[in-house]
Write a protein that holds these residues in place. Structure first.
Motif, PDB file in Angstrom:
ATOM      1  N   TYR A  54     -20.797   7.151  -8.142  1.00  0.00           N
ATOM      2  CA  TYR A  54     -20.923   8.250  -9.096  1.00  0.00           C
ATOM      3  C   TYR A  54     -21.987   7.942 -10.134  1.00  0.00           C
ATOM      4  N   LYS A  55     -22.687   8.973 -10.565  1.00  0.00           N
ATOM      5  CA  LYS A  55     -23.763   8.830 -11.553  1.00  0.00           C
ATOM      6  C   LYS A  55     -23.345   9.473 -12.878  1.00  0.00           C
ATOM      7  N   ASP A  56     -23.958   9.004 -13.955  1.00  0.00           N
ATOM      8  CA  ASP A  56     -23.811   9.609 -15.283  1.00  0.00           C
ATOM      9  C   ASP A  56     -22.364   9.725 -15.749  1.00  0.00           C
ATOM     10  N   LEU A  57     -21.588   8.673 -15.546  1.00  0.00           N
ATOM     11  CA  LEU A  57     -20.198   8.692 -16.010  1.00  0.00           C
ATOM     12  C   LEU A  57     -20.131   8.362 -17.487  1.00  0.00           C
ATOM     13  N   ASP A  58     -19.352   9.133 -18.197  1.00  0.00           N
ATOM     14  CA  ASP A  58     -19.067   8.798 -19.583  1.00  0.00           C
ATOM     15  C   ASP A  58     -17.917   7.787 -19.612  1.00  0.00           C
ATOM     16  N   THR A  59     -16.852   8.113 -18.873  1.00  0.00           N
ATOM     17  CA  THR A  59     -15.607   7.352 -18.991  1.00  0.00           C
ATOM     18  C   THR A  59     -15.025   7.014 -17.625  1.00  0.00           C
ATOM     19  N   VAL A  60     -14.513   5.795 -17.514  1.00  0.00           N
ATOM     20  CA  VAL A  60     -13.639   5.415 -16.406  1.00  0.00           C
ATOM     21  C   VAL A  60     -12.277   5.198 -17.036  1.00  0.00           C
ATOM     22  N   THR A  61     -11.257   5.897 -16.555  1.00  0.00           N
ATOM     23  CA  THR A  61      -9.908   5.716 -17.079  1.00  0.00           C
ATOM     24  C   THR A  61      -9.035   5.154 -15.968  1.00  0.00           C
ATOM     25  N   LEU A  62      -8.347   4.060 -16.275  1.00  0.00           N
ATOM     26  CA  LEU A  62      -7.622   3.296 -15.271  1.00  0.00           C
ATOM     27  C   LEU A  62      -6.135   3.617 -15.243  1.00  0.00           C
ATOM     28  N   TYR A  63      -5.635   3.822 -14.024  1.00  0.00           N
ATOM     29  CA  TYR A  63      -4.214   4.038 -13.781  1.00  0.00           C
ATOM     30  C   TYR A  63      -3.733   3.148 -12.643  1.00  0.00           C
ATOM     31  N   ILE A  64      -4.301   1.937 -12.539  1.00  0.00           N
ATOM     32  CA  ILE A  64      -3.848   0.956 -11.554  1.00  0.00           C
ATOM     33  C   ILE A  64      -3.586  -0.362 -12.270  1.00  0.00           C
ATOM     34  N   ASN A  65      -2.639  -1.122 -11.740  1.00  0.00           N
ATOM     35  CA  ASN A  65      -2.253  -2.361 -12.426  1.00  0.00           C
ATOM     36  C   ASN A  65      -3.345  -3.422 -12.308  1.00  0.00           C
ATOM     37  N   PRO A  66      -3.288  -4.445 -13.155  1.00  0.00           N
ATOM     38  CA  PRO A  66      -4.339  -5.466 -13.179  1.00  0.00           C
ATOM     39  C   PRO A  66      -4.608  -6.122 -11.825  1.00  0.00           C
ATOM     40  N   GLU A  67      -3.587  -6.354 -11.044  1.00  0.00           N
ATOM     41  CA  GLU A  67      -3.792  -6.988  -9.734  1.00  0.00           C
ATOM     42  C   GLU A  67      -4.654  -6.085  -8.837  1.00  0.00           C
ATOM     43  N   ASN A  68      -4.365  -4.798  -8.835  1.00  0.00           N
ATOM     44  CA  ASN A  68      -5.133  -3.856  -8.014  1.00  0.00           C
ATOM     45  C   ASN A  68      -6.532  -3.594  -8.575  1.00  0.00           C
ATOM     46  N   GLN A  69      -6.743  -3.883  -9.844  1.00  0.00           N
ATOM     47  CA  GLN A  69      -8.056  -3.682 -10.457  1.00  0.00           C
ATOM     48  C   GLN A  69      -9.102  -4.659  -9.917  1.00  0.00           C
ATOM     49  N   LYS A  70      -8.662  -5.811  -9.432  1.00  0.00           N
ATOM     50  CA  LYS A  70      -9.605  -6.862  -9.008  1.00  0.00           C
ATOM     51  C   LYS A  70     -10.626  -6.341  -8.003  1.00  0.00           C
ATOM     52  N   GLY A  71     -10.206  -5.479  -7.092  1.00  0.00           N
ATOM     53  CA  GLY A  71     -11.107  -4.917  -6.099  1.00  0.00           C
ATOM     54  C   GLY A  71     -12.072  -3.889  -6.675  1.00  0.00           C
ATOM     55  N   PHE A  72     -11.927  -3.580  -7.959  1.00  0.00           N
ATOM     56  CA  PHE A  72     -12.778  -2.588  -8.614  1.00  0.00           C
ATOM     57  C   PHE A  72     -13.732  -3.190  -9.645  1.00  0.00           C
ATOM     58  N   TYR A  73     -13.629  -4.485  -9.927  1.00  0.00           N
ATOM     59  CA  TYR A  73     -14.430  -5.096 -10.986  1.00  0.00           C
ATOM     60  C   TYR A  73     -15.925  -4.811 -10.816  1.00  0.00           C
ATOM     61  N   ASP A  74     -16.479  -5.219  -9.686  1.00  0.00           N
ATOM     62  CA  ASP A  74     -17.918  -5.034  -9.469  1.00  0.00           C
ATOM     63  C   ASP A  74     -18.282  -3.558  -9.421  1.00  0.00           C
ATOM     64  N   TYR A  75     -17.409  -2.774  -8.847  1.00  0.00           N
ATOM     65  CA  TYR A  75     -17.646  -1.334  -8.743  1.00  0.00           C
ATOM     66  C   TYR A  75     -17.755  -0.696 -10.128  1.00  0.00           C
ATOM     67  N   ILE A  76     -16.809  -0.986 -10.994  1.00  0.00           N
ATOM     68  CA  ILE A  76     -16.820  -0.394 -12.339  1.00  0.00           C
ATOM     69  C   ILE A  76     -18.096  -0.807 -13.071  1.00  0.00           C
ATOM     70  N   VAL A  77     -18.454  -2.071 -13.000  1.00  0.00           N
ATOM     71  CA  VAL A  77     -19.673  -2.546 -13.660  1.00  0.00           C
ATOM     72  C   VAL A  77     -20.891  -1.820 -13.085  1.00  0.00           C
ATOM     73  N   SER A  78     -20.929  -1.624 -11.773  1.00  0.00           N
ATOM     74  CA  SER A  78     -22.086  -0.978 -11.131  1.00  0.00           C
ATOM     75  C   SER A  78     -22.264   0.470 -11.567  1.00  0.00           C
TER      76      SER A  78
END
Length: 120
Positions: A54-78
């Motif tokens: 996705y392009k031009d995101l203002d906000t990412v809002t999380l509704y997954i627990n910390p363990e499940n977030q691990k697979g999203f770390y690089d993605y969120i930063v990207s």
């Protein structure tokens, strides 16, 4: 002001907070994209199961627990969002540090409360 938002952990279950927040964001005129475990739709928003660029995101809002977030770390930063919101139950010091290291602001808050009090 439209704040394009990615909801990570979007649920088709109408009693889940992630479902409420998608509906509330739409009702307030924000553009919404969503990722969840199951594909489907919430108020005309397609829930994807893949990490799309996705392009031009203002906000990412999380509704997954910390363990499940691990697979999203690089993605969120990207995605380079302007901010990440950690809703109750998603607090994650490891991800806070990754975001700090990448100059991505974050809030430990409830998106629904922020939207309801005009602080979003």
């Amino acid at each position: 002001m439209n704040k394009k938002t990615l909801v990570i952990g979007a649920s088709l279950n109408p009693s889940r907070y992630s479902n409420f927040v998608v509906q509330k964001l739409i009702a307030l005129g924000h553009e919404v994209v969503a990722i969840g475990k199951k594909s489907g739709e919430i108020a005309s928003v397609k829930i994807n199961t893949e990490q799309l660029p996705y392009k031009d995101l203002d906000t990412v809002t999380l509704y997954i627990n910390p363990e499940n977030q691990k697979g999203f770390y690089d993605y969120i930063v990207s995605l380079k969002p302007k901010r990440v919101i950690f809703n109750p139950g998603t607090e994650n010091p490891e991800l806070y540090q990754i975001l700090k290291n990448n100059n991505i602001p974050f809030e430990i808050a409830c998106s629904l409360v922020l939207l309801s009090t005009n602080q979003y």
